[in-house]
Design an enzyme around this catalytic site. Structure first.
Site, PDB file in Angstrom:
ATOM      1  N   CYS A 151       0.804  -1.225   0.000  1.00  0.00           N
ATOM      2  CA  CYS A 151       0.000   0.000   0.000  1.00  0.00           C
ATOM      3  C   CYS A 151       0.839   1.278   0.000  1.00  0.00           C
ATOM      4  O   CYS A 151       0.320   2.354  -0.278  1.00  0.00           O
ATOM      5  CB  CYS A 151      -0.937  -0.005   1.197  1.00  0.00           C
ATOM      6  SG  CYS A 151      -2.050  -1.426   1.248  1.00  0.00           S
ATOM      7  N   ASN A 181     -10.361   0.305   1.383  1.00  0.00           N
ATOM      8  CA  ASN A 181      -8.911   0.374   1.270  1.00  0.00           C
ATOM      9  C   ASN A 181      -8.543   0.164  -0.194  1.00  0.00           C
ATOM     10  O   ASN A 181      -8.584  -0.953  -0.706  1.00  0.00           O
ATOM     11  CB  ASN A 181      -8.272  -0.706   2.148  1.00  0.00           C
ATOM     12  CG  ASN A 181      -6.746  -0.679   2.105  1.00  0.00           C
ATOM     13  OD1 ASN A 181      -6.143   0.012   1.284  1.00  0.00           O
ATOM     14  ND2 ASN A 181      -6.117  -1.440   2.985  1.00  0.00           N
ATOM     15  N   HIS A 206      -3.200   6.781   5.124  1.00  0.00           N
ATOM     16  CA  HIS A 206      -3.616   5.583   4.385  1.00  0.00           C
ATOM     17  C   HIS A 206      -4.798   4.911   5.071  1.00  0.00           C
ATOM     18  O   HIS A 206      -4.813   4.728   6.288  1.00  0.00           O
ATOM     19  CB  HIS A 206      -2.429   4.619   4.291  1.00  0.00           C
ATOM     20  CG  HIS A 206      -2.800   3.245   3.836  1.00  0.00           C
ATOM     21  ND1 HIS A 206      -3.512   3.010   2.691  1.00  0.00           N
ATOM     22  CD2 HIS A 206      -2.559   2.023   4.383  1.00  0.00           C
ATOM     23  CE1 HIS A 206      -3.698   1.711   2.537  1.00  0.00           C
ATOM     24  NE2 HIS A 206      -3.133   1.090   3.557  1.00  0.00           N
ATOM     25  N   HIS A 212      12.317   1.705   5.611  1.00  0.00           N
ATOM     26  CA  HIS A 212      12.176   0.270   5.352  1.00  0.00           C
ATOM     27  C   HIS A 212      12.759  -0.499   6.530  1.00  0.00           C
ATOM     28  O   HIS A 212      13.937  -0.386   6.836  1.00  0.00           O
ATOM     29  CB  HIS A 212      12.923  -0.099   4.066  1.00  0.00           C
ATOM     30  CG  HIS A 212      12.461  -1.387   3.441  1.00  0.00           C
ATOM     31  ND1 HIS A 212      12.415  -2.573   4.140  1.00  0.00           N
ATOM     32  CD2 HIS A 212      12.017  -1.664   2.193  1.00  0.00           C
ATOM     33  CE1 HIS A 212      11.969  -3.527   3.340  1.00  0.00           C
ATOM     34  NE2 HIS A 212      11.709  -3.007   2.155  1.00  0.00           N
ATOM     35  N   HIS A 258      -3.111  19.545   7.070  1.00  0.00           N
ATOM     36  CA  HIS A 258      -3.914  18.422   6.607  1.00  0.00           C
ATOM     37  C   HIS A 258      -3.123  17.117   6.703  1.00  0.00           C
ATOM     38  O   HIS A 258      -1.932  17.077   6.382  1.00  0.00           O
ATOM     39  CB  HIS A 258      -4.372  18.638   5.161  1.00  0.00           C
ATOM     40  CG  HIS A 258      -5.016  19.960   4.941  1.00  0.00           C
ATOM     41  ND1 HIS A 258      -6.297  20.254   5.366  1.00  0.00           N
ATOM     42  CD2 HIS A 258      -4.545  21.111   4.369  1.00  0.00           C
ATOM     43  CE1 HIS A 258      -6.593  21.501   5.054  1.00  0.00           C
ATOM     44  NE2 HIS A 258      -5.548  22.039   4.451  1.00  0.00           N
TER      45      HIS A 258
END
Length: 462
Positions: free
Chosen positions: A192, A393, A360, A271, A356
């Site tokens: 995602c 989603n 996700h 990561h 703002h």
């Protein structure tokens, strides 16, 4: 005068200045050695080139709105799951519980191939789904921006699950007849967060290839990711993922600043896949039958997301937080590490940096945790909650539906700062920071929320 000629001009001026200093202090023998001169010149050149690095503009973006005939309510979803004949009664009950707690409304979209009985799970149907989303989004973006295909220099597509050969990027090139010299990339298996990974890649390419346009296309394929077994950890993805996609036009052309919506200020890529628990938290594999493939979500998913977010905002904070906030964080960090292990590390107030928050839409639990960690108000988390409710989603494109909601509500004003946050398999947390270059007029703006935004917000409490 080119950047390189200007660089040499300034370097020559600096060298003349320092030679003058050397001659003025001959008596005390202050000289620069050849090595020192090389280091000085390299430092000046690096500093100057950083100052001259190209700004990246977001000209405009489009979020795909599927056909109303593919709309799927929660009850219809459970009904079709029952009629398909693949799921046991306990699996149906489990999916119903997930749907009830999902934060979904009754107007999310699934592919036509999954509404029919039995569902058609095949490459041809997956291709139809992807073509309708990608071509639909690009067609609208080209119309909206009045761009010609021949002017696009870079193309980046991303889709985690569906990776045909030729690639999706090649499919786009073939359909639109892009020029032979286009730089073409296809990202897969990145989950995602891949949409913001693609933005980061486009930024780096545009800073190298000046005066260019980059087209980024983000989507996910529901048909290819559909699971037809009874493993609970794999059934969750069936319940959460829905059809969606976005097309984004970026530019490194200075004159585009007057027509662009946003300026890209920062991207941060975190990561944490080196840790096994994080790496395995979202994993595509065969279930215990060794016959059916699905996406497994482990119990470590939320902790992985929390750790990745912490690492990401620690890096981002150096660029965006006020000095006082950075000092508070650094002080508590040092005290905890060296003096008092029970000391709670201060969580910086990112509300001081952004107007703002485009978070996700991974799920209601993710949103609840993000609201708690970042101390967001209901108004600030509203765009993400409403996007999950209306569109579900949509994976890598979800942050764009969230931003589109903010635009449709008339919330974007010139000078506003927008923070997009996404999580993905691997495990990754990626963020992008945008600066609004102008007011976005909701009356003139056409996006997937335009004809129904007056119906929101709605109560999504369970």
């Amino acid at each position: 005068m080119s950047i390189f000629s200007m660089s040499f001009f300034f370097l020559a001026q600096f060298k003349y200045f320092f030679l003058s200093i050397n001659r003025a202090f001959l008596n005390i023998q202050i000289f620069f050695s050849p090595l020192q001169w090389c280091l000085l010149i390299a430092s000046i050149a690096t500093f100057y080139l950083k100052k001259c690095s190209k700004k990246i503009y977001l000209v405009d973006f489009v979020c795909y709105k599927p056909s109303s005939k593919t709309m799927c309510s929660k009850d219809l979803f459970i009904e079709k799951s029952k009629c398909g004949g693949h799921f046991k009664d306990e699996s149906i009950d489990f999916q119903k519980k997930i749907m009830d707690r999902s934060g979904f409304g009754d107007k999310t979209y699934v592919p036509e191939s999954l509404i029919v009985i039995p569902p058609r799970i095949c490459t041809m149907e997956a291709m139809k789904e992807t073509e309708s989303v990608i071509f639909g989004a690009i067609d609208e973006l080209l119309l909206k921006t009045k761009m010609k295909v021949k002017d696009i220099d870079i193309l980046i597509t991303n889709c985690c699950i569906f990776n045909p050969s030729p690639s999706l990027s090649a499919m786009v090139v073939n359909h639109y007849k892009f020029k032979d010299r286009i730089l073409c990339y296809n990202l897969s298996g990145m989950g995602c967060s891949a949409g913001l990974v693609a933005i980061d890649l486009a930024k780096q390419l545009l800073q190298v290839h000046h005066n260019s346009y980059a087209l980024v296309v983000s989507t996910e394929n529901i048909n290819s990711g559909w699971y037809l077994g009874n493993n609970r950890s794999m059934l969750v993805s069936n319940c959460l993922f829905r059809v969606g996609g976005a097309a984004i036009l970026l530019s490194s052309i200075s004159s585009d600043s007057h027509r662009s919506k946003y300026h890209l200020k920062h991207t941060v890529y975190t990561h944490i896949g080196s840790q096994d628990s994080c790496y395995n938290s979202i994993f595509q594999r065969e279930d215990e039958t060794n016959k059916i493939t699905g996406i497994s979500l482990s119990k470590d998913l939320m902790s992985s997301a929390g750790f990745a977010l912490k690492e990401n905002i620690t890096t981002l904070g150096k660029y965006v937080l006020p000095l006082l906030e950075q000092l508070k964080f650094a002080t508590t960090f040092v005290v905890k590490k060296y003096f008092n292990k029970n000391m709670k590390i201060y969580t910086p107030d990112f509300k001081l940096c952004f107007e703002h928050f485009c978070i996700h839409t991974g799920g209601k639990a993710v949103q609840d945790e993000m609201q708690k960690v970042l101390g967001l108000s209901d108004w600030q988390i509203e765009p993400s909650r409403m996007t999950l409710y209306r569109y579900g989603n949509t994976s890598s494109s979800s942050v764009w539906y969230v931003l589109a909601y903010c635009e449709a509500k008339g919330r974007i004003r010139k000078g506003d700062r927008i923070w997009q946050i996404a999580f993905g398999s691997g495990f990754k947390c990626n963020t992008a920071v945008w600066y609004a270059l102008r007011n976005v007029d909701p009356i003139k703006e056409i996006n997937p929320w335009s004809d129904e935004v007056h119906e929101f917000p709605v109560d999504v409490s369970i």
